[in-house]
Write a protein that holds these residues in place. Structure first.
Motif, PDB file in Angstrom:
ATOM      1  N   VAL A 844      19.400   4.105  -7.156  1.00  0.00           N
ATOM      2  CA  VAL A 844      19.878   3.548  -8.450  1.00  0.00           C
ATOM      3  C   VAL A 844      18.726   2.758  -8.845  1.00  0.00           C
ATOM      4  CG1 VAL A 844      21.210   2.172  -9.714  1.00  0.00           C
ATOM      5  CG2 VAL A 844      22.255   3.406  -7.798  1.00  0.00           C
ATOM      6  N   LEU A 845      18.070   2.019  -8.263  1.00  0.00           N
ATOM      7  CA  LEU A 845      16.919   1.200  -8.747  1.00  0.00           C
ATOM      8  C   LEU A 845      15.665   2.015  -8.998  1.00  0.00           C
ATOM      9  CD1 LEU A 845      17.054  -1.816  -6.305  1.00  0.00           C
ATOM     10  CD2 LEU A 845      17.743  -1.587  -8.593  1.00  0.00           C
ATOM     11  N   ALA A 846      15.666   3.305  -8.262  1.00  0.00           N
ATOM     12  CA  ALA A 846      14.537   4.035  -8.661  1.00  0.00           C
ATOM     13  C   ALA A 846      14.641   4.610  -9.798  1.00  0.00           C
ATOM     14  CB  ALA A 846      14.265   5.417  -7.454  1.00  0.00           C
ATOM     15  N   ALA A 847      15.962   4.884 -10.526  1.00  0.00           N
ATOM     16  CA  ALA A 847      16.145   5.738 -11.640  1.00  0.00           C
ATOM     17  C   ALA A 847      15.884   4.591 -12.540  1.00  0.00           C
ATOM     18  CB  ALA A 847      17.541   5.958 -11.662  1.00  0.00           C
ATOM     19  N   ARG A 848      16.053   3.237 -12.442  1.00  0.00           N
ATOM     20  CA  ARG A 848      16.179   2.162 -13.316  1.00  0.00           C
ATOM     21  C   ARG A 848      14.335   2.034 -13.326  1.00  0.00           C
ATOM     22  NH1 ARG A 848      20.173   2.481 -16.127  1.00  0.00           N
ATOM     23  NH2 ARG A 848      22.242   1.590 -15.111  1.00  0.00           N
ATOM     24  N   LEU A 849      13.624   2.147 -12.407  1.00  0.00           N
ATOM     25  CA  LEU A 849      12.268   1.774 -12.318  1.00  0.00           C
ATOM     26  C   LEU A 849      11.509   2.959 -13.244  1.00  0.00           C
ATOM     27  CD1 LEU A 849      10.084   0.231 -11.442  1.00  0.00           C
ATOM     28  CD2 LEU A 849       9.739   1.342  -9.252  1.00  0.00           C
ATOM     29  N   ARG A 867      -6.363   4.719 -21.346  1.00  0.00           N
ATOM     30  CA  ARG A 867      -6.755   5.242 -19.839  1.00  0.00           C
ATOM     31  C   ARG A 867      -5.647   5.167 -19.115  1.00  0.00           C
ATOM     32  NH1 ARG A 867     -11.331   1.590 -16.528  1.00  0.00           N
ATOM     33  NH2 ARG A 867     -11.232   2.981 -14.965  1.00  0.00           N
ATOM     34  N   TYR A 868      -4.775   4.004 -19.040  1.00  0.00           N
ATOM     35  CA  TYR A 868      -3.709   3.812 -17.995  1.00  0.00           C
ATOM     36  C   TYR A 868      -2.389   4.343 -18.152  1.00  0.00           C
ATOM     37  CZ  TYR A 868      -7.491   1.212 -15.644  1.00  0.00           C
ATOM     38  OH  TYR A 868      -8.600   0.754 -15.028  1.00  0.00           O
ATOM     39  N   THR A 869      -1.466   5.000 -17.380  1.00  0.00           N
ATOM     40  CA  THR A 869      -0.216   5.219 -17.555  1.00  0.00           C
ATOM     41  C   THR A 869       0.479   4.806 -15.943  1.00  0.00           C
ATOM     42  OG1 THR A 869      -0.782   7.249 -18.662  1.00  0.00           O
ATOM     43  CG2 THR A 869       1.380   7.180 -17.823  1.00  0.00           C
ATOM     44  N   LEU A 870       1.630   4.235 -16.306  1.00  0.00           N
ATOM     45  CA  LEU A 870       2.455   3.848 -15.331  1.00  0.00           C
ATOM     46  C   LEU A 870       3.433   4.955 -14.720  1.00  0.00           C
ATOM     47  CD1 LEU A 870       3.212   0.099 -15.839  1.00  0.00           C
ATOM     48  CD2 LEU A 870       1.983   0.859 -14.239  1.00  0.00           C
ATOM     49  N   VAL A 871       3.415   5.198 -13.539  1.00  0.00           N
ATOM     50  CA  VAL A 871       4.332   6.283 -13.085  1.00  0.00           C
ATOM     51  C   VAL A 871       5.083   5.717 -11.792  1.00  0.00           C
ATOM     52  CG1 VAL A 871       3.024   8.192 -13.879  1.00  0.00           C
ATOM     53  CG2 VAL A 871       2.479   7.480 -11.470  1.00  0.00           C
ATOM     54  N   HIS A 872       6.443   6.410 -11.941  1.00  0.00           N
ATOM     55  CA  HIS A 872       7.383   6.081 -10.715  1.00  0.00           C
ATOM     56  C   HIS A 872       7.170   6.921  -9.572  1.00  0.00           C
ATOM     57  CE1 HIS A 872      11.263   6.961  -8.701  1.00  0.00           C
ATOM     58  NE2 HIS A 872      10.872   5.767  -8.244  1.00  0.00           N
ATOM     59  N   SER A 873       6.950   6.541  -8.422  1.00  0.00           N
ATOM     60  CA  SER A 873       6.941   7.421  -7.206  1.00  0.00           C
ATOM     61  C   SER A 873       7.976   7.063  -5.952  1.00  0.00           C
ATOM     62  CB  SER A 873       5.557   6.908  -6.572  1.00  0.00           C
ATOM     63  OG  SER A 873       5.421   7.818  -5.263  1.00  0.00           O
ATOM     64  N   ASP A 874       8.625   8.306  -5.606  1.00  0.00           N
ATOM     65  CA  ASP A 874       9.747   8.194  -4.515  1.00  0.00           C
ATOM     66  C   ASP A 874       9.351   8.598  -3.342  1.00  0.00           C
ATOM     67  OD1 ASP A 874       9.399  10.837  -5.105  1.00  0.00           O
ATOM     68  OD2 ASP A 874      11.542  11.169  -5.705  1.00  0.00           O
ATOM     69  N   ARG A 881      11.026   3.790   4.106  1.00  0.00           N
ATOM     70  CA  ARG A 881      12.028   4.318   3.092  1.00  0.00           C
ATOM     71  C   ARG A 881      11.234   4.255   1.642  1.00  0.00           C
ATOM     72  NH1 ARG A 881      17.827   1.966   4.835  1.00  0.00           N
ATOM     73  NH2 ARG A 881      17.550   2.246   6.989  1.00  0.00           N
ATOM     74  N   SER A 882      11.593   5.503   0.858  1.00  0.00           N
ATOM     75  CA  SER A 882      10.917   5.701  -0.330  1.00  0.00           C
ATOM     76  C   SER A 882      11.692   5.386  -1.221  1.00  0.00           C
ATOM     77  CB  SER A 882      10.838   7.324  -0.400  1.00  0.00           C
ATOM     78  OG  SER A 882      12.052   7.920  -0.323  1.00  0.00           O
ATOM     79  N   GLY A 883      11.447   5.414  -2.477  1.00  0.00           N
ATOM     80  CA  GLY A 883      12.137   5.284  -3.917  1.00  0.00           C
ATOM     81  C   GLY A 883      11.588   4.205  -4.879  1.00  0.00           C
ATOM     82  N   LEU A 884      10.776   3.250  -4.294  1.00  0.00           N
ATOM     83  CA  LEU A 884      10.468   2.106  -5.329  1.00  0.00           C
ATOM     84  C   LEU A 884       9.125   2.104  -5.444  1.00  0.00           C
ATOM     85  CD1 LEU A 884      13.168  -0.575  -4.465  1.00  0.00           C
ATOM     86  CD2 LEU A 884      13.077   1.016  -6.176  1.00  0.00           C
ATOM     87  N   GLY A 885       8.372   3.217  -5.258  1.00  0.00           N
ATOM     88  CA  GLY A 885       6.618   3.226  -5.423  1.00  0.00           C
ATOM     89  C   GLY A 885       6.384   3.274  -6.960  1.00  0.00           C
ATOM     90  N   LEU A 886       5.255   2.330  -7.293  1.00  0.00           N
ATOM     91  CA  LEU A 886       4.900   2.241  -8.559  1.00  0.00           C
ATOM     92  C   LEU A 886       3.261   2.804  -8.758  1.00  0.00           C
ATOM     93  CD1 LEU A 886       5.945   1.672 -11.539  1.00  0.00           C
ATOM     94  CD2 LEU A 886       5.331  -0.652 -11.151  1.00  0.00           C
ATOM     95  N   HIS A 887       3.066   3.619  -9.245  1.00  0.00           N
ATOM     96  CA  HIS A 887       1.227   3.925  -9.187  1.00  0.00           C
ATOM     97  C   HIS A 887       0.877   3.958 -10.718  1.00  0.00           C
ATOM     98  CE1 HIS A 887       1.869   6.387  -5.296  1.00  0.00           C
ATOM     99  NE2 HIS A 887       1.842   4.891  -5.086  1.00  0.00           N
ATOM    100  N   ARG A 895      -7.099  10.476 -11.574  1.00  0.00           N
ATOM    101  CA  ARG A 895      -6.365  10.232 -10.149  1.00  0.00           C
ATOM    102  C   ARG A 895      -5.284   9.149 -10.237  1.00  0.00           C
ATOM    103  NH1 ARG A 895     -11.295   9.418  -5.747  1.00  0.00           N
ATOM    104  NH2 ARG A 895     -12.070  11.588  -5.813  1.00  0.00           N
ATOM    105  N   GLU A 896      -4.267   9.316  -9.368  1.00  0.00           N
ATOM    106  CA  GLU A 896      -3.155   8.424  -9.486  1.00  0.00           C
ATOM    107  C   GLU A 896      -3.322   7.322  -8.298  1.00  0.00           C
ATOM    108  OE1 GLU A 896       1.314   8.647  -8.094  1.00  0.00           O
ATOM    109  OE2 GLU A 896       0.647  10.221  -9.503  1.00  0.00           O
ATOM    110  N   ARG A 897      -3.441   6.042  -8.502  1.00  0.00           N
ATOM    111  CA  ARG A 897      -3.687   5.259  -7.489  1.00  0.00           C
ATOM    112  C   ARG A 897      -2.507   4.227  -7.286  1.00  0.00           C
ATOM    113  NH1 ARG A 897      -7.353   1.249  -9.970  1.00  0.00           N
ATOM    114  NH2 ARG A 897      -8.211   1.856 -12.302  1.00  0.00           N
ATOM    115  N   ASP A 898      -2.660   3.120  -6.385  1.00  0.00           N
ATOM    116  CA  ASP A 898      -1.676   2.169  -6.356  1.00  0.00           C
ATOM    117  C   ASP A 898      -1.907   0.939  -7.302  1.00  0.00           C
ATOM    118  OD1 ASP A 898      -0.678  -0.655  -5.032  1.00  0.00           O
ATOM    119  OD2 ASP A 898       0.313   1.178  -4.225  1.00  0.00           O
ATOM    120  N   THR A 899      -1.091   0.318  -7.964  1.00  0.00           N
ATOM    121  CA  THR A 899      -1.276  -0.705  -8.894  1.00  0.00           C
ATOM    122  C   THR A 899      -2.001  -1.723  -8.262  1.00  0.00           C
ATOM    123  OG1 THR A 899       0.975  -1.392  -8.274  1.00  0.00           O
ATOM    124  CG2 THR A 899       0.725  -0.190 -10.332  1.00  0.00           C
TER     125      THR A 899
END
Length: 999
Positions: A844-849, A867-874, A881-887, A895-899
């Motif tokens: 649920v939190l992943a959907a909100r994120l 230049r920058y775009t925020l994307v959610h990563s599961d 466990r997965s679901g709350l990644g933010l890149h 490239r997609e990198r960690d915040t």
């Protein structure tokens, strides 16, 4: 929600009343809240939060239960802390006023008291153009505000008071930390509760299944015990599959074996019953023959004993006959014995009564004694008047004694009053002197009290001045060292950056592949790509140097701020204390305190001295009045004493005649009473003795006549022949028993079957009993074996039925456990079906994120010039466990990198975009409440001029939705760019607010 006006009194650093006109500030859409460090910028936001929710954000929470932490240290003693906020929410214009608990001086007496927290809620009525009260209940107002805003205090602090530091940490945090923040904002506790409930249900159903299997195994053990260990138990534990089928199969085998054993036992029992019946019949015949033989022998022996007692029986018959004749003389004998006893008692009583009489009356007859008793009674009656006189004389004696006691008491009162009044003037003068001294000490204490507080403040300031002098030198040294470290770190970073720029071609060449276009020139052929040389500086080394430079610069700024704070505090303490030495100020303060304490101690006795003087004056009045009353009572007692003396002399003369030589009239009366009683008793006993003597003579004559008629020679012979009831009954019983025994013996000897049995050989009873006992024992053994076999069959049938019912009852429970276990594992992220190991709450939190990242990207693109775009990563991180990644996606490199790899300025505008996006999503989640006023707290100092312009453009664009944004910052460049400002100015007496509108 739009803020209109905020009024603050004695809150935080604001000692006096301050007001903020948000309508004026919001007219430009963007306004600045600035001031030096520690002035109270954040306290303005705290006041807004406290007015709405009754508590302040984060670690500064005080709430209504800790109102003393909200109160300004600069406030006057009589000023109460208050926050009033006027706002429009959900189309309603409201005014909220809150006052935390207040510890104030008591209105009467010394010490302090605590006033309870107060809360008011009013609403503006546009029709009447007046405010109307809605509620004064803290709980009702809190529920009303929360319902109108549609968000909790934590959500409000995240979407209205945007704390940039929190979102910078959010960008760099791991999945667990992000989950905690998002969980608080979106209130996903219900999904966590679902996980918990599913886990609990899994444990519950598993325990119930294990409990059912354990009960089934217990039934199997009981069946094994009932079958005598002839049943083999399955080697399975509770919860393992196949346990129920194995138990039912073993139970069926045990039931078949038990029924075969029951059939064998039935046959053995039938044979034992037949043998036992035959043995019982033979035993009964032997017992009857033995009984008849013993009956005949006993009758013969009894007849011989009766013949031996025949002479005694005849003598008993003759004794019974004489007793019957003597019964005719018994009444005369009883009458004579009664008359004799009565006469002896009467003679003894007469002798006893005469022994107590005077010698002159001891031989008088009954008539003479009665006459003497009457004379004593008449004399006793004449003493009644003398008794009354004697009682009156005792009363007169007591009255005279009372008068004497009163006279002595009045003499003591007069003497005591005269003694006390003689020292009155000295006592009054001394008490008045104590009152005057206490009044003078009270006036002196009031004067000294005014001098104590200034002296104490100067002493505290001098001590603080001495301590801050050392702290200032230490802070200066640390600031200088931090500045040097910052310069060295910056130089190191610039060196590495220059080296990396020189070798950037080698970095670009490292990503080239044959046939793929170059990112710089687009060529697909790469004949001579650059190579990395020794000592090449890559991007990671440059970023580490940059991070070290930024950290050193932050430590430098922090050290300089600390030095400025210490210097300001030292200047304030020096101004307060002056140049006087601390030791001298301490001695003066101590001497002043001692003088004040002594004056207070003396003044504290004023009330007691005044009370003692009033009591002494009252006592004087009482003693004068008592002295006068004693004189009056003494004069009135003289006439009464003369009257009592005359009456006493008359009564004493009368009593002397009545006593007749006795000690008193009462003693004389007692003598006469005893004398009359003795004479009366003696006369009565004499008459009784004469009567009983005559009755004894008549009884003797009747007894002699009765003995003659009964043919006894003398009355003594008749008395000897009499039998008492016990002897008579015993003799009659013996006669009757002899006759009964004789008749019974004759009857037994006349019986035909008894005589026939006596002629047969003696019966062998012991052999018959042994044979019957053996047959009975064999029957009991057979019956016991048959009952045991029947019980075994019944117990196995019962336990088998119970086990079958248990298996049927556990079947749906096993199915439920399997279903619940799958759901719980899936929700907890531990199931093999959950490929990403994502918990339900994380899902649920992943959907909100994902929503937050999309909303934040719209603003981040403008702030970063696309230049920058925020994307959610599961995706999963490591073994977690997965679901709350933010890149973050860098459009320059693709490239997609960690915040966490963003620089300081990039982290700021990324966190700002994230905060604004989160505010939009939380607002929609809370029910779409319109938020017209937002605050952004700090972080602008890390931006360059171009990025700052882009960020301000994004914030300025919020006005398109009719929003106003307040920037909380001490960056000097913002004062040029933002014209509407609210400045916080700090001073010794507390901070004040200065407001400047957009015009």
């Amino acid at each position: 929600m739009r803020l209109h006006r905020l009024d603050i009194t004695a809150f935080g650093p604001f000692g006096a009343s301050q007001s903020v006109d948000f309508d004026d500030l919001s007219a430009a859409g963007l306004f600045l809240l600035h001031g030096p460090t520690g002035a109270g910028k954040t306290s303005v936001l705290d006041a807004v939060c406290y007015a709405l929710y009754g508590s302040v954000p984060g670690a500064r929470q005080g709430g209504t239960g800790q109102g003393m932490t909200l109160r300004s240290d600069h406030a006057a003693v009589g000023t109460r802390t208050e926050v009033r906020l006027e706002l429009t929410v959900a189309g309603r214009r409201l005014e909220v006023t809150r006052q935390p608990p207040w510890e104030r001086p008591k209105l009467r007496g010394k010490g302090t008291t605590v006033d309870k927290a107060q809360t008011w809620l009013r609403e503006y009525d546009a029709t009447t153009r007046a405010w109307k009260d809605l509620s004064r209940s803290h709980q009702e107002i809190g529920e009303e505000i929360t319902q109108l805003l549609g968000m909790s205090r934590e959500q409000f602090c995240q979407v209205v008071l945007l704390p940039q530091g929190d979102f910078a940490r959010f960008l760099r945090a791991d999945a667990e930390a992000r989950g905690k923040l998002l969980g608080r904002l979106f209130d996903t506790r219900r999904f966590a509760e679902v996980e918990k409930r599913l886990a609990e249900r899994r444990r519950t159903t598993e325990a119930r299944v294990r409990e059912g299997d354990a009960a089934l195994l217990a039934d199997a053990h009981r069946m094994q015990q009932a079958a005598g260990d002839a049943m083999a138990l399955p080697e399975l534990a509770p919860g393992e599959p196949g346990l129920a089928e194995a138990v039912l199969e073993a139970a069926a085998v045990a039931r078949g074996t038990a029924r075969e054993l029951l059939t064998v036992a039935d046959c053995r029992l039938t044979a034992a019953e037949s043998a036992q019946a035959a043995a019982e019949r033979r035993l009964a015949d032997a017992r009857e023959l033995d009984r008849l033989q013993r009956r005949f022998a006993q009758a013969r022996e009894h007849a011989a004993r009766l013949a031996e007692r025949a002479d005694a029986h005849r003598a008993a018959e003759e004794r019974m006959e004489r007793a019957r004749k003597a019964e005719a003389v018994a009444p005369a004998l009883e009458l004579r014995d009664a008359a004799d006893s009565e006469h002896r008692r009467a003679a003894a009583a007469e002798a006893s009564a005469r022994a107590l009489l005077p010698p002159g009356l001891a031989d008088a007859g009954a008539a003479g004694l009665a006459a003497a008793a009457r004379r004593a009674a008449e004399e006793l009656g004449g003493l009644e008047s003398a008794r009354r006189a004697e009682r009156r004389l005792a009363e007169l004696v007591e009255e005279r004694a009372g008068l004497d006691r009163q006279e002595r008491a009045d003499d003591e009162v007069r003497q005591d009053a005269e003694t006390w009044l003689a020292d009155w003037e000295t006592t009054r003068t001394g008490l008045q002197s104590r009152v005057d001294s206490a009044q003078e000490a009270a006036a002196r204490a009031e004067q000294l009290a005014l001098q104590r507080e200034p002296a104490r403040r100067r002493l505290d300031a001098a001590r603080l001045r001495d301590r801050l002098t050392d702290d200032t030198e230490e802070a200066r040294r640390r600031a200088l060292a931090a500045a040097e470290d910052a310069v060295e770190a910056r130089a190191h970073w610039l060196d590495l950056k220059e080296q990396r720029l020189h070798g950037i071609a080698a970095e670009l060449a490292a990503n080239l592949t044959d046939g793929a276009p170059c990112a710089v020139c687009g060529a697909t052929e790469h004949p001579a790509p650059a190579r990395k040389t020794a000592g090449h500086v890559d991007r990671d080394a440059e970023e580490r140097a940059l991070a070290g430079h930024q950290a050193a610069d932050e430590r430098r700024a922090k050290a300089e701020r600390h030095l400025g704070t210490v210097r300001e505090a030292l200047a304030a303490a020096t101004a307060e204390a002056g140049d006087a030495a601390t030791d001298r100020l301490a001695e003066e303060a101590e001497e002043l305190e001692g003088t004040y304490a002594r004056a207070r101690a003396t003044a504290s006795t004023l009330h007691a001295a005044q009370e003692e003087l009033r009591r002494a004056e009252g006592e004087r009045e009482q003693r004068v009045a008592a002295q006068q009353q004693a004189v009056v009572r003494s004069a009135s007692r003289v006439a009464g004493r003369d009257r009592l003396e005359r009456e006493q002399a008359s009564l004493e003369e009368e009593l002397a005649r009545a006593r007749d030589g006795a000690e008193s009239v009462t003693a004389r009366a007692a003598q006469l009473e005893r004398q009359a009683a003795l004479l009366t008793r003696a006369a009565e006993t004499a008459r009784v003795a004469e009567d009983t003597a005559q009755r004894l003579k008549d009884a003797d004559a009747r007894l002699a006549d009765a003995a003659f008629r009964a043919r006894f020679d003398t009355p003594a012979d008749a008395a000897a022949a009499l039998l008492d009831d016990t002897a008579h009954r015993e003799l009659q019983r013996r006669l009757d028993a002899w006759q009964s025994e004789d008749a019974a013996v004759r009857a037994v000897l006349a019986e035909a079957d008894t005589a026939e049995a006596a002629r047969r050989p003696p019966a062998d009873l012991a052999a018959a009993e042994r044979a019957a006992a053996d047959a009975g024992r064999r029957l009991r053994e057979a019956a016991s074996a048959r009952d045991a076999a029947a019980r075994c069959c019944a117990e196995l049938d019962r336990l088998s039925a119970h086990a079958t019912t248990s298996v049927r009852r556990l079947a749906p429970l096993r199915e439920e456990h399997t279903r619940v276990a799958r759901l719980a594992s899936l929700a907890a992220g531990t199931s093999v079906d959950n490929e990403r190991r994502m918990r339900l709450e994380s899902y649920v939190l992943a959907a909100r994120l994902e929503q937050v990242a999309a909303a934040a990207t719209a603003r981040l693109l403008r702030m970063s010039s696309g230049r920058y775009t925020l994307v959610h990563s599961d995706g999963r991180t490591g073994r977690g466990r997965s679901g709350l990644g933010l890149h973050v996606v860098d459009a320059w490199t693709g490239r997609e990198r960690d915040t966490a790899t963003l620089s300081g300025g990039e982290t700021f505008f990324a966190s700002l975009a994230l905060a604004l996006g989160l505010a939009d999503v939380v607002t929609d989640e809370a029910g779409g409440v319109r938020l017209d006023t937002l605050f952004i707290d700090e972080g602008f100092g890390s931006l360059d001029d171009q990025t700052l312009d882009e960020v301000l453009d994004v914030l300025d664009a919020l006005r398109e939705r009719d929003r106003s944004v307040g920037i909380v910052s001490h960056v000097a460049d913002l004062r040029r760019r933002v014209h509407a400002q609210l400045e916080v100015v700090k001073g010794r007496s507390g901070s004040v607010l200065r407001q400047r509108g957009a015009g």
